[in-house]
Design an enzyme around this catalytic site. Sequence first.
Site, PDB file in Angstrom:
ATOM      1  N   ASP A 191      18.135   5.136  67.893  1.00  0.00           N
ATOM      2  CA  ASP A 191      16.776   5.522  68.265  1.00  0.00           C
ATOM      3  C   ASP A 191      16.108   4.333  68.938  1.00  0.00           C
ATOM      4  O   ASP A 191      16.402   3.187  68.594  1.00  0.00           O
ATOM      5  CB  ASP A 191      15.971   5.944  67.029  1.00  0.00           C
ATOM      6  CG  ASP A 191      14.785   6.828  67.381  1.00  0.00           C
ATOM      7  OD1 ASP A 191      13.834   6.313  68.016  1.00  0.00           O
ATOM      8  OD2 ASP A 191      14.793   8.017  67.036  1.00  0.00           O
TER       9      ASP A 191
ATOM     10  N   GLU B  89      22.020  23.521  66.989  1.00  0.00           N
ATOM     11  CA  GLU B  89      21.780  23.364  65.545  1.00  0.00           C
ATOM     12  C   GLU B  89      21.012  24.573  65.029  1.00  0.00           C
ATOM     13  O   GLU B  89      20.306  25.245  65.771  1.00  0.00           O
ATOM     14  CB  GLU B  89      21.002  22.070  65.289  1.00  0.00           C
ATOM     15  CG  GLU B  89      19.686  21.942  66.026  1.00  0.00           C
ATOM     16  CD  GLU B  89      18.506  22.585  65.321  1.00  0.00           C
ATOM     17  OE1 GLU B  89      18.647  22.909  64.123  1.00  0.00           O
ATOM     18  OE2 GLU B  89      17.458  22.769  65.959  1.00  0.00           O
ATOM     19  N   PHE B  90      21.154  24.815  63.712  1.00  0.00           N
ATOM     20  CA  PHE B  90      20.470  25.951  63.081  1.00  0.00           C
ATOM     21  C   PHE B  90      19.819  25.517  61.772  1.00  0.00           C
ATOM     22  O   PHE B  90      19.897  26.216  60.758  1.00  0.00           O
ATOM     23  CB  PHE B  90      21.453  27.098  62.828  1.00  0.00           C
ATOM     24  CG  PHE B  90      22.170  27.564  64.066  1.00  0.00           C
ATOM     25  CD1 PHE B  90      21.520  28.324  65.017  1.00  0.00           C
ATOM     26  CD2 PHE B  90      23.501  27.227  64.280  1.00  0.00           C
ATOM     27  CE1 PHE B  90      22.173  28.753  66.164  1.00  0.00           C
ATOM     28  CE2 PHE B  90      24.171  27.654  65.423  1.00  0.00           C
ATOM     29  CZ  PHE B  90      23.501  28.415  66.374  1.00  0.00           C
TER      30      PHE B  90
ATOM     31  N   LYS C 202      20.564  29.727  70.215  1.00  0.00           N
ATOM     32  CA  LYS C 202      19.456  29.246  69.373  1.00  0.00           C
ATOM     33  C   LYS C 202      18.132  29.891  69.773  1.00  0.00           C
ATOM     34  O   LYS C 202      17.359  30.347  68.907  1.00  0.00           O
ATOM     35  CB  LYS C 202      19.360  27.721  69.469  1.00  0.00           C
ATOM     36  CG  LYS C 202      18.219  27.101  68.640  1.00  0.00           C
ATOM     37  CD  LYS C 202      18.401  27.352  67.154  1.00  0.00           C
ATOM     38  CE  LYS C 202      17.208  26.856  66.330  1.00  0.00           C
ATOM     39  NZ  LYS C 202      17.055  25.417  66.316  1.00  0.00           N
TER      40      LYS C 202
ATOM     41  N   ASN D  74      15.851  32.396  67.482  1.00  0.00           N
ATOM     42  CA  ASN D  74      14.453  32.100  67.176  1.00  0.00           C
ATOM     43  C   ASN D  74      13.524  33.196  67.680  1.00  0.00           C
ATOM     44  O   ASN D  74      12.535  33.546  67.025  1.00  0.00           O
ATOM     45  CB  ASN D  74      14.054  30.749  67.767  1.00  0.00           C
ATOM     46  CG  ASN D  74      14.527  29.589  66.903  1.00  0.00           C
ATOM     47  OD1 ASN D  74      15.083  29.805  65.823  1.00  0.00           O
ATOM     48  ND2 ASN D  74      14.320  28.372  67.358  1.00  0.00           N
TER      49      ASN D  74
ATOM     50  N   GLY E 276       1.683  37.417  56.432  1.00  0.00           N
ATOM     51  CA  GLY E 276       0.782  36.345  56.044  1.00  0.00           C
ATOM     52  C   GLY E 276       0.147  35.698  57.248  1.00  0.00           C
ATOM     53  O   GLY E 276      -0.380  36.362  58.143  1.00  0.00           O
TER      54      GLY E 276
ATOM     55  N   CYS F 290       9.568  24.534  66.021  1.00  0.00           N
ATOM     56  CA  CYS F 290      10.626  25.297  66.707  1.00  0.00           C
ATOM     57  C   CYS F 290      10.152  26.624  67.250  1.00  0.00           C
ATOM     58  O   CYS F 290      10.061  26.808  68.463  1.00  0.00           O
ATOM     59  CB  CYS F 290      11.803  25.510  65.749  1.00  0.00           C
ATOM     60  SG  CYS F 290      12.675  23.989  65.324  1.00  0.00           S
TER      61      CYS F 290
ATOM     62  N   LYS G 108       7.138  26.914  70.163  1.00  0.00           N
ATOM     63  CA  LYS G 108       7.454  26.333  71.479  1.00  0.00           C
ATOM     64  C   LYS G 108       8.745  26.923  72.059  1.00  0.00           C
ATOM     65  O   LYS G 108       8.889  27.039  73.282  1.00  0.00           O
ATOM     66  CB  LYS G 108       7.516  24.805  71.404  1.00  0.00           C
ATOM     67  CG  LYS G 108       8.572  24.196  70.496  1.00  0.00           C
ATOM     68  CD  LYS G 108       9.812  23.753  71.246  1.00  0.00           C
ATOM     69  CE  LYS G 108      10.792  23.040  70.335  1.00  0.00           C
ATOM     70  NZ  LYS G 108      12.079  22.765  71.009  1.00  0.00           N
TER      71      LYS G 108
ATOM     72  N   ARG H 251       3.525  20.228  62.358  1.00  0.00           N
ATOM     73  CA  ARG H 251       3.493  20.677  63.751  1.00  0.00           C
ATOM     74  C   ARG H 251       3.176  22.167  63.843  1.00  0.00           C
ATOM     75  O   ARG H 251       3.830  22.985  63.233  1.00  0.00           O
ATOM     76  CB  ARG H 251       4.846  20.388  64.430  1.00  0.00           C
ATOM     77  CG  ARG H 251       5.111  18.915  64.677  1.00  0.00           C
ATOM     78  CD  ARG H 251       6.492  18.693  65.263  1.00  0.00           C
ATOM     79  NE  ARG H 251       7.550  19.066  64.332  1.00  0.00           N
ATOM     80  CZ  ARG H 251       8.850  19.087  64.644  1.00  0.00           C
ATOM     81  NH1 ARG H 251       9.239  18.779  65.866  1.00  0.00           N
ATOM     82  NH2 ARG H 251       9.742  19.424  63.734  1.00  0.00           N
TER      83      ARG H 251
END
Length: 443
Positions: A23, A145-146, A207, A211, A256, A263, A266, A340
């Site tokens: 990083d 990824e999941f 993915k 989503n 609710g 994720c 966006k 977020r």
Amino acid sequence: MGYLGATYAICYAELGYEVVGIDIDEDRVARLSAGEVPFHEPGLDELLRKNIASGRLRFSTDYTEAAEFGDVHFICVGTPQRTGSLGADLSYIESAVTSLAPHLNRKALIVGKSTVPVGTATWVEELVAKSAPTASEVEVAWSPEFLQEGFAVEDVLRPNRIVVGVKSEWADAMLYAAHKGVFDLAATEDREVPVVTTDFATAELVKVAANAFLATKISFINAMAEVCEVSGGDVTHLARAIGHDPRIGNKFLQAGLGFGGGCLPKDIRAFQARAQELGAGEALRFLHEVDLINLRRRTRVVTLAAELLGRPAGPAGPNLAGLKVAVLGATFKANTDDIRDAPSLAVAAMLNKTGARVVVYDPQGMDNARKALPDVEYADTLTAAVTDADLVCVLTEWAEFRNADPETLGALAASRKVIDGKNCLDAAQWRAAGWDYRGMGRP
């Protein structure tokens, strides 16, 4: 080494691989190297310290070190929504690839894990071709990824499927080797991990399609909650009844406040934007309504608050001045510190604009919430937040809130009025304790 990258690095070391996490944020690298996970994810701290001690895991800011060390390079950077656009910002992908590729002096595989618009993998191939030494023969693959926040360790170690988009047998073999630890663990537990090997475009679409489907299912049940609210139905009974149909299933039918996080919101917007670019915008037009339904649930809480407090809304919205509202929950879901696009925090901001004194409490997300929404008050405990409150809003489904004693809280509050924004409380128990209870989509 954000949420995705750090989780994968730590869990892959746990699977037995030699791992270097890269990083450009020196502070984050220092914290991870010292055994501190810079976000909340159950079980990850212990695995981090264990695998640093084993020598299998280390962290660095040096791309040269990464290039010399790695056979497989997972790209795990964020792809946030672009400012002023629905589309995804791919600048972090570009930076990671162009910073790594010039140092790759031997054959290696760059694997995208980030959620991206379809077509990104081919673009990354072009970046590599421009940036990497010609003799290195670097290849690109995509393996989405999941991860579910709060369950991420389990999702890496015991995934429900692995998807790989590859162009060569060598890349396929490298990705098999990179997942062998996952397969070996599954074998010891007598499980199978389904593998889908496909092309770049399909791997990228998996993915965002997943989503989009989940977001649609959540917004569907919230649309039914809107109908229940005007017809007198109970959306929790409705969800239970249709969830027994095996074609529908009961998961993601919890009405609710709707979805939030880094994720789903966006990703469905970026999916729409990319489809529009490709000339298939009409196919995903429904996702715009999915988004709108989701956002409406937040304003519904403010409307309910005004009704409960006897302050009907005028042209500029309700005036709740002089009243204390306790907001329980700041994160977008339980078992994370991620705020977020958190519906709970968005509602807290809306309530603050009504003139109410808003006091927020969350078991894990307080530090992040203070930075994102400094205009409200924060309590250190649940009881401090509820004390003298005219209204209590439960907006994240933490166990601490679900299991709270309504009698005890009722003795602290100025008025026994509660909005269950996640339909996670025992309505009968709270009503029996004298609370005026309102759920989402419930009579």
